[in-house]
Enzyme design. Structure first.
Site, PDB file in Angstrom:
ATOM      1  N   ARG A  97      -8.728  48.081  -6.514  1.00  0.00           N
ATOM      2  CA  ARG A  97      -9.499  47.023  -5.841  1.00  0.00           C
ATOM      3  C   ARG A  97      -9.451  45.717  -6.630  1.00  0.00           C
ATOM      4  NH1 ARG A  97     -13.146  46.191  -1.478  1.00  0.00           N
ATOM      5  NH2 ARG A  97     -12.822  48.301  -0.703  1.00  0.00           N
ATOM      6  N   GLU A 102     -21.617  44.241  -1.131  1.00  0.00           N
ATOM      7  CA  GLU A 102     -20.892  43.770  -2.305  1.00  0.00           C
ATOM      8  C   GLU A 102     -20.457  42.299  -2.264  1.00  0.00           C
ATOM      9  OE1 GLU A 102     -18.393  47.241  -1.618  1.00  0.00           O
ATOM     10  OE2 GLU A 102     -18.212  47.428  -3.781  1.00  0.00           O
TER      11      GLU A 102
END
Lengths: 829, 486
Positions: A357, A768
């Site tokens: 990620r 997030e």
């Protein structure tokens, strides 16, 4: 014969039927059709006054102290309390573990270690590598050697100290860069590449090159790791845990005990904060407590004291990043190379996906051109670093945001100008991993709106003028954008289930696979159900997440909670609704018949037909009629995210269903004599599509920003040379507090931009993405410091940018750019 | 045995000397609304309100961290917890405002925040003859800086604080009720609470092994973090002589005050505002409201931590100590008190009775600057306290003291000498900055590296020069951040 509860609620609705009907009708007409199955609200929302801005489902329980957390649960009087024996050294071999004295201490009931485990001893969540107890090899300071169960928490903690532990200590490997150079990885290196980067670098007008250290972060959930395990009458256990991933805990507990999964039930009502720290790292305590509960037949409790919690559990991965980018004369990236090294600690945990990620986000909102992104997963002798809001994404974005400031200084333009020039744009719309960025117009509009609302350019002028006159205090300004990919990159996790029950009084109970950690997921799910069934929110109640209600669930992580579980809950509602419509069509008003087409649930009624022929049946009556006609009032729902795929062999694919966007402008003042700074003003505009609950989403955006700011400023993890964590409590590890809230804090949700994909009511994930808005503060600090070099140089500013780091950066710039007399350095011993 | 009111209900409990209020609530009384977040007084999740009656007979509620407050200190007091605020289904304004403002997310810090808001609300309600004090940003920070929230980012909590007065008040009768008349503990109780200095001296003579406790803000970490057990404690907080602030004239003719060793920071803050504003401002950044309500000046000195906040200031001000012990009383300049790391000149059985602060001299200036990672509720990396007289353009009686630079709070004699008798020129200050290298060899730790400490301490002297220059030239240039200057 069973009697049904007398209903008095439905008639209540009819008194203001006309108003309600009108409103609902208007709403209905105002909906627009998307290209997926879901329509969206046409009404724009204004934050907290919006119709969906409901309070958190537990708000009243929170403020009265009635909301129960794990350690508040009542347990049988003979409940045991666990304490852990931890390794004091970071690396070595356990040569002796003598627990006889521990066993002899009054109050001690059981002592367990590696050899007492009947089933699996490796509790690695995805890949092996996490022993439940040390057998021989010690891999970090804080690793669990043994556990003591006693009649009280204090007795257990005291007994731990009586253990005789001998360890053959070996030098600890604590430098991830050195580890990477030696090829010490927890998982193989992964590369994503698009285009010919050598050519791009060769043809570039300038090549910029730098490295950075991005520090880790302690989760500092206010409720520490905790669980309560009760043995069942057969071979199993019931586990109450503060946990983001009940299904995984179920699996690991069953494996450790060597029993089938169906013998283990895991329940999570709520967490006192998770942030990723209870995704994998809540399981070990449940496994150990389950072991003791089965051995003793007694309920067993664990709660880690704060300092132990901080030493034992992993954190956000620190990263060492490097970039070499070729730019043209206008500062536009042509291509280049980015390398990220994640400090994974001693085991894989989730590091494969976390470093992935970071790589997926090393472009942020900018087209990298012909680029190669390499991600290493370095093994060091620290706790196994783990998920934390953003999951590597923030650390990846820091590379390219650092580069943007660097490019701006190199070509002498404002950093915002350079950032905008590098945005994904028509013709440069594909990421280095092959996914198309589809909402590029949204990004552009969002940044333009924020630029205007924050008065960026006028303030830029003021600040430049101020800095020219001010020798000590320097002000800085920065706008940093965020693009965050939404979906688990492990494809199979993108599924969810829900279980819907309607009772014969009309009350509704919903359960789903997601967990509540404060993010308001349960509130949003209740809202989805209430909306689908046309009911008051009070009619819908949510219950604790349990593995025996919805099985095989994914962690509540990757911002996906509402996206996945909301769809699953909606699916259950739609199925039940169809069944009730079919029933009503066939069995009610059989003389005239109810129009099956356009039958709907609204304002507590089933409504069929329009105008003269409209028929309204109160919800409660409908439900009771259905029950008496033997129609099931329970339904399960399921959802799997479509379209996503990623091929690790080629490093190409479409890992994300969509992207969420946002941007922040931060203004700071820096005291260049001491490194102290203050954040004077922050403006944020953030994209949540069509918000499911603007009040909750606003809370996520604000809270995420402050947490991200803390990560980059005051939250400093420090270990000593032997690998022992020194910052192991709130006295030494400083998360933002009340006074860190910027005095001017303008936070808005972007309006008029529904999700382009068919997400739940066209909303977007919000857990997030806002975290990374905190980068604006860091970039603003660099901007303030750059004034010391007349904006000709972007200072290196590793994070967290503590006053110490800021001061040292200021001193380094002054040494090169002014005649400021050297202070301190020369007279330092 | 202790007697107190818990949310208006009389309670009578048996507790050991090392039982905390939090343990009493959660483990003995089954009241789990109050949470443990850190067990070290740093997060505020366990915040409760303790009501006690002042000298004028008025009942005041102050916030405290239950995790590090000895249960015995509840004796004869009111304890209010989050469970006690609502009147059945009617929420207290502190609670109603938190709900209305979406001030809770995970909810774990919320009971503590509600209790800090409650004490703020009570303070606002306070004395009916006075108007409520405006809720300035500083006041809110002071009230809420000790409550960590990891979810919200604090904006909704700020809004709750600002709007709680708009919600209907819930006024429990018992909030103003008199606390139970405490039965006097047996003279040999393991948690002794003497009322006079004579009793204290006698207790210490009889039980030389007993530890003294006042605010317990540091002592209790030995219980919660290091699992120490206390068999016997002597509580100094109720000793009359230790709670006085008295005007005095020393033998050398200096006028000033004797401040009792058990005077809390909270009591000192408003008083110091009038005397030594920079010192008061430092106290606003010392710990949190919960800590300042309990921590004492005597404790901060006797603790002898190299990073204690008040000792450098007291050194710069030329403070003296009044010590009482088995062999009588004596006075000592604070300069002679700190001997080595955590070692002091206190003799066995001696207690800090009072601290002498000189009356402010209009000719002298005091500056106090604290450097820490976080502005609020953090421990100093470096703390500089500077006092001087500018006499005809020349620096006189320069006293420079630092915390965080040595094993003890310590004056910078070499740097002082470099400035003494000099005009405040760049050259003189450059010499002083270099001299700091002779005064200190700081160490690296979790709060800062040795290099940073040396550099920033030297730069504080440069700031000092700039401040002096600013004051003489009326220059409008900012030389320090306003967030640190208020």
């Amino acid at each position: 014969m069973r009697t049904l509860t007398k209903l008095d609620a439905p008639s209540r609705e009819t008194t203001d039927l006309d108003d309600a009907t009108t409103r609902v009708r208007e709403e209905q007409r105002g909906r627009i059709k998307g290209d997926g199955p879901l329509a969206r609200d046409a009404q724009p929302h204004t934050a907290v006054s919006h119709q969906h801005a409901q309070a958190h489902e537990s708000a009243v329980k929170h403020v009265t102290g009635r909301a129960a957390y794990i350690d508040d649960l009542k347990a049988p009087a003979d409940c045991l309390h666990l304490a852990l024996g931890l390794s004091p050294v970071a690396h070595g071999r356990l040569t002796r573990l003598d627990l006889d004295k521990v066993r002899a201490i009054p109050g001690v009931v059981d002592v367990v270690g590696f050899h007492d485990v009947p089933g699996h001893t490796d509790i690695g969540p995805v890949f092996p590598g996490d022993p439940i107890f040390v057998d021989e090899a010690i891999s970090y300071a804080g690793q669990v050697l043994f556990a003591v169960a006693a009649e009280s928490h204090r007795a257990a903690r005291e007994a731990v100290q009586a253990a005789v532990v001998e360890i053959d200590e070996q030098p600890a490997s604590l430098d991830p860069v050195a580890a990477a150079e030696r090829g010490e990885f927890v998982r193989p290196t992964h590369v994503q590449q698009s285009g010919d980067l050598e050519q791009a670098l060769a043809e570039a007008a300038h090549v910029i090159e730098a490295e950075q250290f991005v520090g880790g972060q302690e989760h500092f959930y206010l409720e520490g790791q905790a669980c309560l395990v009760q043995p069942t009458e057969d071979e199993g256990v019931i586990v109450h845990t503060s946990n983001q991933h009940p299904s995984e805990t179920q699996k690991l507990v069953a494996e450790v005990l060597g029993i089938p999964f169906h013998a283990v039930t895991v329940e999570v009502r709520r967490m006192g904060g998770g942030f990723g720290g209870k995704e994998t790292q809540a399981s070990p305590w449940a496994c150990i407590a389950a072991l003791v509960a089965r051995r003793t037949g007694r309920a067993t409790r664990v709660r880690l004291p704060r300092a132990e919690d901080m030493r034992v559990t992993g954190k956000r991965h620190p990263f060492h990043n490097r970039y070499r980018l070729g730019i043209d004369a206008a500062g536009v990236i042509q291509g280049g190379e980015i390398t990220v090294i994640g400090d994974c600690g001693y085991s894989p945990d989730l590091s494969e996906a976390i470093v992935d990620r970071a790589m997926f986000h090393s472009d942020n909102v900018y087209s990298l051109g012909a680029a190669r992104v390499t991600g290493h997963r370095a093994r060091t002798h620290t706790a196994s670093n783990t998920a934390f809001r953003g999951f590597g994404g923030p650390q990846g974005m820091m590379v390219i945001e650092a580069a943007m400031d660097e490019i701006a200084r190199r070509i002498g333009e404002d950093p915002l100008t350079v950032r905008k020039r590098n945005f994904y744009r028509p013709g440069r719309q594909t990421t280095h991993y092959g996914q198309q960025v589809d909402q590029i117009a949204l990004l552009e509009e969002l940044v333009e709106q924020l630029e205007a609302s924050s008065d960026y350019w006028a303030r830029r002028q003021t600040i430049t003028a101020f800095n020219a006159e001010s020798p000590v205090i320097k002000r800085g300004l920065a706008l940093t954008p965020v693009k965050f990919g939404i979906s688990f990159t492990a494809k199979h996790l993108n599924q969810a289930g829900a279980l819907l029950h309607v009772y014969t009084d009309g009350s509704v109970q919903i359960n789903h696979g997601g967990t509540e950690m404060g993010q308001g997921l349960h509130t949003k799910i209740c809202q989805v159900v209430a909306r689908e069934l046309g009911l008051d929110l009070a009619t819908v109640r949510i219950t604790a997440t349990r593995t025996d209600k919805v099985p095989n669930t994914s962690p509540t992580a990757a911002s996906s909670g509402a996206d996945l579980n909301g769809q699953a809950a909606r699916d259950a509602c739609v199925r039940l609704k169809q069944r009730l419509f079919d029933f009503a069509h066939e069995h009610l008003y059989t003389d005239q018949g109810l129009d099956r087409e356009d039958m709907r649930l609204e304002a507590g009624h089933l409504v069929a037909g329009h105008g003269e022929s409209e028929r309204r049946i109160p919800w409660g009556e409908l439900v009771q009629a259905a029950y008496l006609n033997r129609i099931s009032l329970s339904e399960k729902g399921f959802y799997a995210t479509p379209l996503i795929h990623y091929d690790r062999a080629t490093g190409q694919g479409r890992p994300f269903y969509y992207y969420a966007f946002g941007a922040a402008v931060a203004e700071v003042s820096v005291d260049t004599l001491t490194g102290e700074y203050q954040v004077d003003r922050v403006d944020i505009l953030h994209d949540v599509g069509d918000s499911l609950n603007p009040a909750i989403d606003l809370g996520q955006v604000e809270g995420g920003f402050i947490q991200g700011m803390g990560w980059l400023t005051s939250e400093e993890l420090k270990w000593n040379e032997a690998g022992r964590l020194l910052s192991d409590g709130p006295a030494t590890y400083k998360i933002p507090t009340f006074g860190d809230l910027p005095p001017v804090f303008n936070v808005q949700l972007l309006e008029g931009h529904p999700n382009s994909m068919a997400s739940i009511y066209r909303s977007k994930a919000v857990g997030e993405p806002p975290f990374m808005l905190g980068m604006a503060v860091w970039s603003a600090l660099r901007d303030a410091l750059a004034s010391l070099a007349d904006y000709r140089e972007a200072p290196r500013l590793d994070t967290p940018a503590t006053p110490e780091r800021v001061l040292l950066a200021a001193e380094a710039l002054r040494a090169r750019h002014s005649d400021w007399p050297p202070v301190g350095r020369s007279d330092t011993p | 045995m202790i007697d107190f009111l818990l949310n208006g209900q009389p309670r009578h409990c048996e507790v050991t000397p090392d039982t905390s209020v939090l343990e009493l609530l959660r483990e003995t009384l089954g009241q789990t609304g109050t949470k443990e977040g850190c067990a070290s007084g740093d997060c505020g999740a366990c915040t409760v309100a303790i009501g006690e009656t002042d000298a004028d007979g008025r009942l005041h509620y102050h916030s405290a961290n239950a995790c590090i407050t000895p249960a015995h200190q509840l004796h004869g007091r009111h304890l209010v917890t989050v469970e006690g605020l609502a009147d059945r289904d009617t929420l207290h304004p502190a609670q109603a405002a938190m709900v209305a403002c979406h001030g809770s997310q995970c909810g774990f810090c919320t009971p503590g925040i509600v209790m800090s808001l409650f004490t703020l609300h009570e303070a606002q309600r306070g004395d009916e003859r006075q108007l409520p004090t405006p809720l300035t940003p500083q006041r809110l920070e002071a009230a809420l800086g000790g409550n960590l929230c990891r979810c919200t980012g604090y904006r909704p909590i700020r809004d709750a604080a600002l709007t709680m007065s708009e919600h209907p008040d819930v006024q429990h009768q018992w909030l103003d009720a008199a606390a139970p008349k405490p039965t006097a503990p047996a003279p040999d109780a393991p948690f002794a609470q003497p009322k006079t200095l004579a009793e204290l001296v006698e207790l210490r003579r009889r039980h030389p092994e007993a530890r003294l406790v006042a605010g317990a803000t540091d002592l209790w970490l030995e219980v919660t973090q290091r699992l120490e057990r206390f068999e016997r404690l002597i509580d100094v907080t109720r000793v009359t002589e230790l709670n006085r602030i008295e005007v005095t004239t020393l033998d050398d003719g200096r006028e000033g005050w004797w401040i009792g060793g058990a005077v809390t920071y909270s009591r000192l803050e408003p008083w110091l505002e009038a005397q030594y504003e920079p010192f008061a401002h430092l106290l606003h950044r010392l710990g949190s409201a919960q800590i300042r309500n309990r921590g004492t000046l005597g404790g901060n000195i006797a603790n002898a931590s190299p990073i204690g906040d008040t000792p450098p200031v007291l050194l710069a001000l030329g403070a003296r100590l009044w010590l009482t012990g088995p062999d009588g009383e004596r006075e000592l300049p604070l300069d002679d008190f700190f001997v080595d790391y955590k070692q002091t000149a206190l003799r066995k059985g001696e207690t800090i009775r009072a601290v002498f602060l000189p009356r402010p001299d209009t000719e002298r200036t005091l500056k106090v600057w604290k450097l820490s990672k976080r502005r609020e509720d953090d421990i100093s990396a470096v703390l500089g306290a500077f006092a001087w007289t500018l006499d005809d353009g020349v620096l006189r009686d320069v006293r420079l003291a630092f915390g965080g630079m040595a094993a003890i709070p310590k004056r910078a004699h070499a740097a002082e000498a470099a400035l003494e008798g000099q005009p405040p020129t760049p050259a003189a200050f450059q010499a002083a900055r270099l001299a700091l290298g002779d005064d200190y060899q700081p160490m690296s730790d979790v709060r800062g590296s040795a290099h940073y400490r040396q550099l920033s301490a030297a730069n504080l002297l440069e700031r000092l020069r700039l401040v002096m220059a600013q004051e003489t030239t009326d220059s409008p240039r900012e030389v320090m951040l306003h967030a640190y200057a208020h």
